[in-house]
Design a protein around this motif. Structure first.
Motif, PDB file in Angstrom:
ATOM      1  N   SER A   1       0.826  -1.209   0.000  1.00  0.00           N
ATOM      2  CA  SER A   1       0.000   0.000   0.000  1.00  0.00           C
ATOM      3  C   SER A   1       0.860   1.258   0.000  1.00  0.00           C
ATOM      4  CB  SER A   1      -0.937   0.005   1.207  1.00  0.00           C
ATOM      5  OG  SER A   1      -1.875  -1.028   1.097  1.00  0.00           O
ATOM      6  N   ARG A   2       1.950   1.229   0.767  1.00  0.00           N
ATOM      7  CA  ARG A   2       2.857   2.379   0.816  1.00  0.00           C
ATOM      8  C   ARG A   2       3.491   2.611  -0.554  1.00  0.00           C
ATOM      9  NH1 ARG A   2       7.956   3.483   0.649  1.00  0.00           N
ATOM     10  NH2 ARG A   2       8.619   1.316   0.626  1.00  0.00           N
ATOM     11  N   LEU A   3       3.977   1.544  -1.172  1.00  0.00           N
ATOM     12  CA  LEU A   3       4.587   1.657  -2.498  1.00  0.00           C
ATOM     13  C   LEU A   3       3.574   2.135  -3.526  1.00  0.00           C
ATOM     14  CD1 LEU A   3       6.835  -1.521  -2.691  1.00  0.00           C
ATOM     15  CD2 LEU A   3       7.595   0.848  -2.817  1.00  0.00           C
ATOM     16  N   ALA A   4       2.373   1.595  -3.462  1.00  0.00           N
ATOM     17  CA  ALA A   4       1.331   1.986  -4.419  1.00  0.00           C
ATOM     18  C   ALA A   4       1.013   3.470  -4.302  1.00  0.00           C
ATOM     19  CB  ALA A   4       0.071   1.149  -4.199  1.00  0.00           C
ATOM     20  N   ALA A   5       0.885   3.962  -3.084  1.00  0.00           N
ATOM     21  CA  ALA A   5       0.605   5.392  -2.884  1.00  0.00           C
ATOM     22  C   ALA A   5       1.755   6.245  -3.412  1.00  0.00           C
ATOM     23  CB  ALA A   5       0.363   5.672  -1.400  1.00  0.00           C
TER      24      ALA A   5
END
Length: 121
Positions: A32-36
Motif C-alpha cells: 500500500s505504501r509503495l502503491a501510494a
C-alpha cells in the motif's frame, strides 16, 4: 509427557500462525505504501507495460496496478504489431517489460518502479 508434547506442538502452531499473520500484514502495508508513492509520483504515460496474453506475471501486475489505481499504458505483444516490434527491439527475455519514464525494467517489481520514478521526479 504426552500432554507436554501436545502443548508444545500447539504452542509451535500458534507461533507459526502468528508470525505468518504478522508477515502478511506487513507485506500488505508495504504494498500500500509503495502503491501510494507510485500513484502520486506518476502520471499518464509515465509507466508503460509490454505484456503477453499468456503471462501470469502480467496478470498480477495488471491486477496490482488496477487495485491501487496506478495509471499504466499497456500494450499486448500478440495483438499489437507496434508493441511486438518494440518488445523485439528491447531483446527482452519475457514479459512483462515495464518502461518507466523511458527506463526499461524486466518483470514487475513495485520497489523498482518507485525508485525509477523518484530518480527522475
Amino acid at each position: 509427557p504426552m500432554n507436554l508434547r501436545r502443548r508444545s506442538l500447539l504452542s509451535l502452531i500458534v507461533l507459526v500462525l502468528a508470525v505468518s499473520a504478522g508477515s502478511e500484514w506487513w507485506y500488505g502495508r508495504e504494498q500500500s505504501r509503495l502503491a501510494a508513492q507510485i500513484a502520486s509520483a506518476s502520471g499518464p504515460g509515465d509507466i508503460e507495460m509490454l505484456s503477453s496474453q499468456t503471462c501470469v506475471y502480467c496478470d498480477r501486475a495488471r491486477a496490482w496496478f488496477g487495485a491501487h489505481k496506478v495509471p499504466v499504458n499497456e500494450c499486448v505483444i500478440e495483438t499489437d504489431a507496434r508493441c511486438a516490434e518494440r518488445f523485439a527491439s528491447l531483446r527482452s527475455l519475457g514479459t512483462p517489460v515495464l518502461v518507466v519514464r523511458g527506463q526499461v525494467q524486466q518483470g514487475f517489481d513495485p520497489e523498482l518502479i518507485a525508485r525509477a520514478l523518484a530518480r527522475q521526479g
